[in-house]
Design a protein around this motif. Structure first.
Motif, PDB file in Angstrom:
ATOM      1  N   HIS A 265       0.541  -1.284   0.152  1.00 24.21           N
ATOM      2  CA  HIS A 265       0.078   0.490   0.122  1.00 24.21           C
ATOM      3  C   HIS A 265       0.656   1.347  -0.114  1.00 24.21           C
ATOM      4  CE1 HIS A 265      -3.519  -1.073   0.194  1.00 24.21           C
ATOM      5  NE2 HIS A 265      -3.766  -2.624   1.375  1.00 24.21           N
ATOM      6  N   TRP A 319      -4.141   3.366  -6.576  1.00 21.47           N
ATOM      7  CA  TRP A 319      -2.511   2.351  -7.062  1.00 21.47           C
ATOM      8  C   TRP A 319      -2.685   1.115  -6.850  1.00 21.47           C
ATOM      9  CZ3 TRP A 319      -5.273   5.347  -1.801  1.00 21.47           C
ATOM     10  CH2 TRP A 319      -5.178   4.503  -1.312  1.00 21.47           C
ATOM     11  N   ASN A 329      -8.537  -6.777   0.094  1.00 21.05           N
ATOM     12  CA  ASN A 329     -10.141  -6.213  -0.296  1.00 21.05           C
ATOM     13  C   ASN A 329     -10.502  -6.868  -1.140  1.00 21.05           C
ATOM     14  OD1 ASN A 329     -12.762  -6.494  -0.121  1.00 21.05           O
ATOM     15  ND2 ASN A 329     -13.035  -4.463   2.199  1.00 21.05           N
ATOM     16  N   LEU A 332     -12.467  -3.770  -2.460  1.00 22.02           N
ATOM     17  CA  LEU A 332     -11.375  -2.450  -2.790  1.00 22.02           C
ATOM     18  C   LEU A 332     -11.198  -2.741  -3.880  1.00 22.02           C
ATOM     19  CD1 LEU A 332     -10.717  -0.480  -0.913  1.00 22.02           C
ATOM     20  CD2 LEU A 332      -8.677  -1.593  -0.576  1.00 22.02           C
TER      21      LEU A 332
ATOM     22  N   GLY B  47      -0.060   6.183   9.516  1.00 17.49           N
ATOM     23  CA  GLY B  47      -0.764   5.943   9.221  1.00 17.49           C
ATOM     24  C   GLY B  47      -0.481   4.251   9.784  1.00 17.49           C
ATOM     25  N   ILE B  51      -2.552   1.420  11.081  1.00 16.22           N
ATOM     26  CA  ILE B  51      -3.328   0.304   9.822  1.00 16.22           C
ATOM     27  C   ILE B  51      -2.677  -0.807  10.463  1.00 16.22           C
ATOM     28  CG2 ILE B  51      -2.945  -1.041   8.280  1.00 16.22           C
ATOM     29  CD1 ILE B  51      -2.371   2.072   6.812  1.00 16.22           C
ATOM     30  N   SER B  55      -5.999  -2.179  12.853  1.00 16.90           N
ATOM     31  CA  SER B  55      -6.353  -3.802  11.516  1.00 16.90           C
ATOM     32  C   SER B  55      -6.384  -5.000  12.535  1.00 16.90           C
ATOM     33  CB  SER B  55      -5.580  -4.254  10.340  1.00 16.90           C
ATOM     34  OG  SER B  55      -4.738  -4.144  10.435  1.00 16.90           O
TER      35      SER B  55
ATOM     36  N   VAL C  83      -5.030   5.720   4.652  1.00 13.97           N
ATOM     37  CA  VAL C  83      -4.993   4.670   5.299  1.00 13.97           C
ATOM     38  C   VAL C  83      -6.463   3.890   5.950  1.00 13.97           C
ATOM     39  CG1 VAL C  83      -4.959   5.553   8.615  1.00 13.97           C
ATOM     40  CG2 VAL C  83      -3.688   6.474   6.923  1.00 13.97           C
ATOM     41  N   ALA C  85      -7.775   2.890   2.978  1.00 15.50           N
ATOM     42  CA  ALA C  85      -8.147   2.095   2.094  1.00 15.50           C
ATOM     43  C   ALA C  85      -7.310   1.060   2.644  1.00 15.50           C
ATOM     44  CB  ALA C  85      -7.061   2.410   0.816  1.00 15.50           C
ATOM     45  N   ALA C  86      -5.785   0.679   3.963  1.00 18.47           N
ATOM     46  CA  ALA C  86      -5.233   0.411   3.334  1.00 18.47           C
ATOM     47  C   ALA C  86      -6.240  -0.465   5.631  1.00 18.47           C
ATOM     48  CB  ALA C  86      -4.047   0.765   3.694  1.00 18.47           C
ATOM     49  N   ILE C  87      -6.915  -0.131   5.712  1.00 20.08           N
ATOM     50  CA  ILE C  87      -7.307  -0.832   7.051  1.00 20.08           C
ATOM     51  C   ILE C  87      -8.924  -1.720   6.539  1.00 20.08           C
ATOM     52  CG2 ILE C  87      -9.001   0.468   7.815  1.00 20.08           C
ATOM     53  CD1 ILE C  87      -7.382   1.579  10.168  1.00 20.08           C
ATOM     54  N   THR C  88      -9.015  -1.137   5.458  1.00 21.85           N
ATOM     55  CA  THR C  88      -9.805  -2.162   4.962  1.00 21.85           C
ATOM     56  C   THR C  88      -9.557  -3.795   5.042  1.00 21.85           C
ATOM     57  OG1 THR C  88      -9.566  -2.099   2.753  1.00 21.85           O
ATOM     58  CG2 THR C  88     -11.044  -0.718   3.996  1.00 21.85           C
ATOM     59  N   GLU C  89      -8.239  -3.477   4.898  1.00 25.33           N
ATOM     60  CA  GLU C  89      -7.303  -5.620   4.766  1.00 25.33           C
ATOM     61  C   GLU C  89      -8.227  -6.125   6.187  1.00 25.33           C
ATOM     62  OE1 GLU C  89      -6.518  -6.132   2.739  1.00 25.33           O
ATOM     63  OE2 GLU C  89      -5.664  -4.474   1.140  1.00 25.33           O
TER      64      GLU C  89
END
Ligand code: HEA
Ligand code: HEA
Ligand code: CUA
Ligand SMILES: [Cu+2]
Lengths: 588, 227, 92, 225
Positions: A265, A319, A329, A332, B47, B51, B55, C83, C85-89
């Motif tokens: 990411h 990206w 996901n 996404l 960030g 994250i 998560s 943040v 987008a990445a956290i939807t993991e």
């Protein structure tokens, strides 16, 4: 009109070092960037040749490979460990140290002040620092090839955990140096970019309103914004990668709560804006060259500007299209697919506007024009192949295959590099006061055009057949063996491609001394830079010129003297003085 | 950075003659652009922390369990004070008062230096307890505590806790240090009377940087120490 | 805002303001008994509040043109996008 | 024809190929328009003595057209692609009757764990085979991908399936072979110097053959950790 171009007086005679080495003159800095990044382009090319040898003739000793140490090749036969280094460093050098500095380092530096009518960048010393940090970064990266265990082995994308764990990758110092070099390079880019942004916003000559700026400057401006916001993210990521290597942190270590996808990411959040950093300036300069070569105003100037801005913005929200198969996901994935596809629209606007510019023009095929047209033709191929990958189901098959490699090279070589061959020829006279040889320029163009396509177009077929990227020996797989003749063919064309680049190198270098003396405005262009003698003097203008019109007034009816071009700085009786110029000129 | 051709009349105005741009002089604009890029740098670090922390479902160390909050709260207060003294310095020179400029700049430097000092002290203590960039050190005081109360000390997430904590606060501290260095430079220039009501660009620009660093800390303090 | 005879905002007042907010933060974090999510919201809210005070008064964004404000505002949405987008993991 | 898509051998391979060819046609049209246009202009408007370029700053009408057409096209493409995407990778897209296997990747090999006779994973009778993936024709497969060390990518060209195996993540990929025979499984993500050699064989059996193979295997109780 030459009155504007009086040679600058108020610079005291400077020592060679101040003048050419530790210079704060944006033009000299641009030229320094030019030589350094051409050198790295050559390095990247040499690495590519070894890649091609291995792929075309796996298991056969490479001519001259005997000189390589045992860690790289055993009696001339490249080792897998070395091959992955080749690929990784080829990508790294080409992206970070060849094309990016060539486009941004050279042309943002050289063109922005000249085309906007400024004496220099807003912060000349920061500008110098930007070059030397970039130079340092390049040296560090180069050094990483020669440390024990060699350079990185995880691709230019450095996916973790492979990149983060020496016990998996087998690299320690190479990886550490890569991270350090990238952090330093990021610093260089930020310093450079904030300079460009400030200069564009604050240092435009009287009359140079936003919508009178040449598209090259617009593109470089948006590029600088991308750079200033994207590179710090890569720096941060590289620092964390470095700490994982050295301090034993666990950012990317799944066993300890780190995340493997986090790196992807961060990298691609930088990475996609980066690829637009690698194309936007090319697009801008191509617009200038096509308008000049067609002797016509750019078709739809305003929508060209908005297209650049749109691409710049969309570049931030796509990206994830590099991560469709990463286990990200899937919902996404869908949204990233849509946003990615949408980028086709502004790109379409640009493509068709370039064609519109040529339509009913009076096309002069000087070397810059040839390369510019080739840019449009080739970029479109690369762009269209991008649409295949943007479609998630298709990407499921072609991801990490040579289809991607073909895409990369159509946008980066067919796009950026062709634009650069044009740009180098186009502004060479302003840089060095001499012309590059047109004849050899055309020969180089045609040979490059042919061999380039012979090299990279078949890669689409390899990809369609499922040929994976970054593999050392395709013949390992049954389903790839039938493709070996194609691989061989590509390799041979690649060698030819490299060989003909030497024509360019020779033309470039010899013209420095042998090239015919350049007139002030050899291409009969409208930009402010052509109001200066060639080469442009230190400090550019005694007094900054005043701008009366847009940059693309070619073949305008009623242009005096039967010319088909009307420079921005030329005052016609009908022109009114811009407000800024009317105010009493202070200092300067 | 002084201007290449710093001969324009009022250095506190946009360069001239030129088309109107952002409406501020270049050094200030440049600094703002730099701050924008610094936002993205901290985005990468902070960030990452957000994250990684949010998560995972594994328990995270409770606030105050590992870190010394009262001390850091005081440090936060200190940094805010130095921000005020900075802005005071700015106000002073904007009114042309060079004496008060020197005084307040000096105060700011002291504030910043003390902040860094305290942070270093905190680091030393933490590492002493066994809190390191790669988690709770084997056999350290913290390790035993955590083994006893895994929930309170977020035993399973200690690794990324250490990684993110030291990286974020470390790079913030680095920013403060750079600030202090530049500020010292400004101070000496001020001693030589380098700033006037007509030209106090250096003071304003370093001030912007300083307040930004303060701003970042305000965020860090909340999400790292309190949440 | 370069006009020299400008009347400065009352910086000391803002200083007190910030100090108080910090105190409240620490208090809320350790003394109060809100459920975790609420607590976080409050704390983040307070943090943003403080940050805004610094940006608006100390960095005098309050007195700047929008042209300059945008320079600082542009990166913020990008940060949020990354943040989020990445956290939807987490959802996997 | 070795230079094109390999013959399709799974249920959704057809859809993927269709999408590929569709995009090829659409982009092909765009390609022809652009390249042919360029060539034509290059020839028609080349500089000649006495020629005058036509002075114009553009045409809004034309620009609207070549903005709208691509816009509509890509949106349609997006919607169509998404249908297939959701069908293949969507959260709950895995057919219920799928046969489960656990594919554990590590530098540089694929370890496939089979449910054994009882047909369920994580039971005593599971057994693991190295670099061999045995499947039943026309029976959906649910592969639990995991990785020991670095990121690998599970890629069976003939099935048009690709999915990374990421350490620290449990990722599921499903597909349904439609032809018996032998296929190749490749690693598509750079995973170190041995990446190029990280291949495995895929055997698609009829139900009978598979049962026979299973029985013999279970008997052997060969377990490779
Ligand atoms: C200069 C660099 C550059 C540029 C400009 C682009 C432009 C685009 N790229 Fe590319 N890309 C790279 C450099 C670049 N890329 C690199 C280096 C990689 C590999 C990274 C790695 O893994 O190593 C990559 C990888 C890459 C991927 C990941 C593939 C994978 O790994 O699986 C994807 C997926 O969506 C993609 C898509 C696109 C798209 C949609 C565009 C669009 O911007 C293209 C838009 C242009 C057009 C569409 C053509 C003009 C339009 C018309 C003629 C109108 C008609 C068209 C239609 C109606 C569709 N690119
Ligand atoms: C701008 C970018 C750029 C350029 C120009 C090139 C140029 C070339 N590339 Fe590269 N390539 C990439 C960017 C680029 N590449 C990237 C990003 C990757 C992915 C890496 C990864 O997977 O991690 C890649 C990967 C890649 C692969 C895939 C490897 C693999 O996956 O296993 C291959 C294989 O054939 C390849 C081949 C070539 C060839 C034959 C050239 C030829 O065009 C080279 C021709 C030679 C030159 C262009 C140099 C000429 C020299 C001059 C003109 C200098 C003149 C000097 C003076 C005047 C002093 N490249
Ligand atoms: Cu495993 Cu590549
Ligand atoms: Cu991309």
């Amino acid at each position: 009109m030459t009155s504007v171009a009086a040679v600058h007086t108020h610079d005291a005679p400077m020592s060679f070092w101040r003048k050419y080495v530790f210079s704060t003159d944006h033009k000299i800095i641009g030229i320094q960037f030019l030589f350094v990044s051409l050198f790295f382009l050559l390095v990247g090319g040499l690495l590519a040749m070894q890649i091609r040898w291995q792929l075309g003739f796996p298991g056969q000793p490479m001519p001259g490979g005997g000189i390589l140490p045992e860690t790289m090749a055993s009696e001339g036969i490249l080792l897998p460990e070395y091959y992955v280094q080749l690929v990784s460093m080829h990508g790294t050098f080409m992206v970070f140290f060849a094309i990016m500095p060539l486009l941004v380092g050279v042309y943002a530096n050289f063109l922005i002040p000249l085309k906007l009518g400024a004496h220099d960048m807003a912060f000349p010393r920061i500008n110098m620092a930007s070059f030397w940090t970039a130079f340092l970064a390049g040296l560090i990266m180069l050094a990483s090839l020669f440390v024990p265990e060699g350079a990185i082995r995880s691709g230019w994308t450095n996916y973790v955990p492979l990149a983060a764990r020496p016990d998996y990758s087998g690299v320690t110092w190479g990886q550490i140096l890569w991270c350090i070099s990238i952090v330093v390079l990021g610093l260089s880019s930020v310093l450079g970019s904030l300079n460009y942004i400030t200069t564009v916003i604050n240092h435009r000559a009287p009359g140079m309103t936003w919508f009178r700026m040449p598209l090259s400057v617009w593109a470089l401006f948006i590029t600088a914004i991308l750079g200033v916001l994207a590179l710090p993210v890569l720096q941060g990521a590289a620092i964390m990668l470095l700490f994982d290597q050295t301090l034993g942190t666990h950012f990317f270590d799944p066993l300890e709560g780190g995340q493997a996808l986090l790196w992807q990411h961060l990298f691609w959040f930088f990475g996609h804006p980066e690829v637009y950093i690698l194309i936007l300036p090319a697009m801008g300069m191509v617009s200038d060259m096509i308008a000049n070569g067609s002797r016509k105003p750019i078709f739809g100037y305003h929508s060209m500007v908005f297209a650049i801005i749109a691409i710049g913005f969309l570049g931030w929200i796509v990206w994830g299209h590099h991560m469709f198969m990463s286990g990200m996901n899937p919902t996404l994935g869908s949204s990233f697919m849509i946003s990615t596809l949408v980028i086709a629209v502004p790109s379409a606007i640009k493509t068709f506007n370039w064609m519109g510019t040529m339509w009913r023009g009076n096309l002069r095929f000087h070397v810059p024009m040839l390369n510019a047209v080739a840019f449009v033709a080739m970029f479109v191929i690369g762009g269209l192949s991008g649409v295949f990958m943007a479609a998630t189901p298709v990407d499921m098959f072609i991801h990490d295959t040579y289809f991607i490699v073909a895409h990369i090279h159509y946008v980066l070589f067919g796009g950026s590099l062709f634009a650069l061959f044009g740009a180098i020829t186009f502004w060479y006279p302003k840089m060095f006061g001499r012309m590059m040889n047109q004849r050899w320029g055309k020969i180089h163009f045609w040979l490059t055009f042919v061999f380039y396509n012979l090299t990279f177009f078949p890669m689409h077929n390899l990809g369609m057949a499922g040929h994976m990227r970054r593999i050392y020996d395709p013949t390992q797989y049954e389903f790839l063996r039938p493709l070996q003749p194609l691989n061989e063919f590509i390799s041979i064309s690649a060698f030819a491609l490299f060989a003909v680049q030497l024509i360019f190198a020779a033309n470039f270098l010899l013209s420095l001394w042998k090239g015919e003396k350049a007139p002030q405005n050899p291409w009969e262009d409208n930009g402010l830079e052509w109001s200066l003698p060639s080469p442009a003097p230190h400090g550019n203008w005694e007094r900054v010129p005043t701008v009366y019109r847009g940059p693309y007034e070619f073949s305008a009816p009623g242009t005096p003297g039967g010319r088909d071009y009307l420079p921005q700085y030329e005052r016609l009786p009908t022109d009114r003085e811009p407000a800024a110029a009317l105010a009493p000129a202070l200092g300067d | 950075m002084t201007h290449a051709h710093a001969s324009t009349a009022d250095l506190m105005r946009p360069p001239f003659p030129a088309e109107p741009g952002a409406g501020v002089y270049s050094n200030k604009l440049g600094m703002w652009v730099f701050l924008a890029s610094d936002v993205m740098f901290f985005t990468a670090l902070i960030g990452t922390y957000i994250i990684l922390r949010f998560s995972t479902d594994l328990p995270w160390a409770q606030p105050g369990a590992v870190l010394n909050v009262p001390l850091t709260a005081f440090n936060t207060f200190l940094l805010i004070c130095s921000s005020v003294s900075m802005v005071k310095a700015y106000a002073a020179i904007a009114d042309g008062d060079r004496e008060r400029l020197k005084f307040w700049v000096l105060m700011t430097i002291l504030g910043g230096a003390t902040f860094v000092g305290i942070q270093v002290y905190e680091y030393v203590k933490l590492v002493g307890h066994g809190f390191t960039p790669n988690g709770y050190r084997e056999g350290s005081e913290l390790a035993t505590l955590a083994a006893a109360e895994p929930l309170k000390y977020g035993l399973q997430t200690a690794g990324i806790y250490g990684s993110t904590f030291f990286t974020m606060t470390g790079f913030h501290g680095f920013h403060v240090t750079c600030g202090v260095v530049c500020m010292t430079w400004v101070y000496f220039k001020a001693l030589r009377g380098g700033y006037s009501q007509q030209d106090y660009r250096g003071v304003e620009v370093i001030g912007l940087y300083w307040h930004f660093v303060d701003l970042v800390w305000i965020i860090l303090f909340t999400i790292v120490y309190l949440i | 805002m370069e006009t020299t005879a400008r009347k400065h905002p009352n910086y000391v007042a803002i200083w007190v303001y910030l100090a108080v907010l910090t105190a409240i933060e620490v208090g809320v974090a350790f003394i109060s008994h809100f459920p975790k999510p609420v607590l976080m919201l409050i704390l983040v809210g307070l943090a943003i509040w403080k940050a805004l005070l610094v940006a608006l008064y100390f960095m005098h964004l309050k007195f700047e043109r929008w042209r300059l404000r945008t320079v600082f505002i542009v990166p913020l949405p990008l940060a949020v996008i990354l943040v989020l987008a990445a956290i939807t993991e987490k959802l996997w | 024809m070795p230079w094109s898509l390999p013959p399709a051998a799974s249920t959704f391979a057809g859809d993927v190929d269709f999408m590929f060819w569709l995009i090829l046609v659409i982009t092909g049209i765009a390609f022809v328009i652009v390249e042919a246009g360029l060539l034509w202009f290059v020839w028609k408007y080349r500089a000649r003595p006495g020629r005058q370029a036509h002075y114009t700053h553009g045409s809004t009408k034309a620009e609207v057209v070549w903005t709208a057409v691509p816009a509509v096209t890509v949106v349609v493409l997006g919607i169509m692609s998404n249908g297939i995407w959701v069908k293949v990778k969507g959260r709950n897209s895995v057919p219920p009757d799928a046969m489960e296997v656990a594919v554990h990747a590590k530098q540089f090999e694929w370890n496939v764990t089979y449910p054994g006779p009882d047909g369920t994973l994580a039971t005593g009778d599971d057994f693991t085979v190295r670099n061999q993936l045995h499947l039943v024709v026309n029976r959906p497969v649910k592969a639990h991908l995991s990785s020991e060390d670095v990121i690998h990518s599970f890629f069976i060209p003939d099935f048009r399936i690709k999915q990374d195996a990421v350490p620290g993540m449990q990722i599921v990929a499903w597909f349904q072979p439609t032809r018996t025979g032998e296929f190749e499984l490749a690693c598509a993500e750079l995973c170190g110097h041995g990446h190029y050699s990280m291949g495995a064989r895929v055997f698609v059996h009829t139900q009978e053959d598979y049962d026979a193979w299973l029985a013999e295997r279970a008997a052997a109780q060969e377990v490779t950790p």
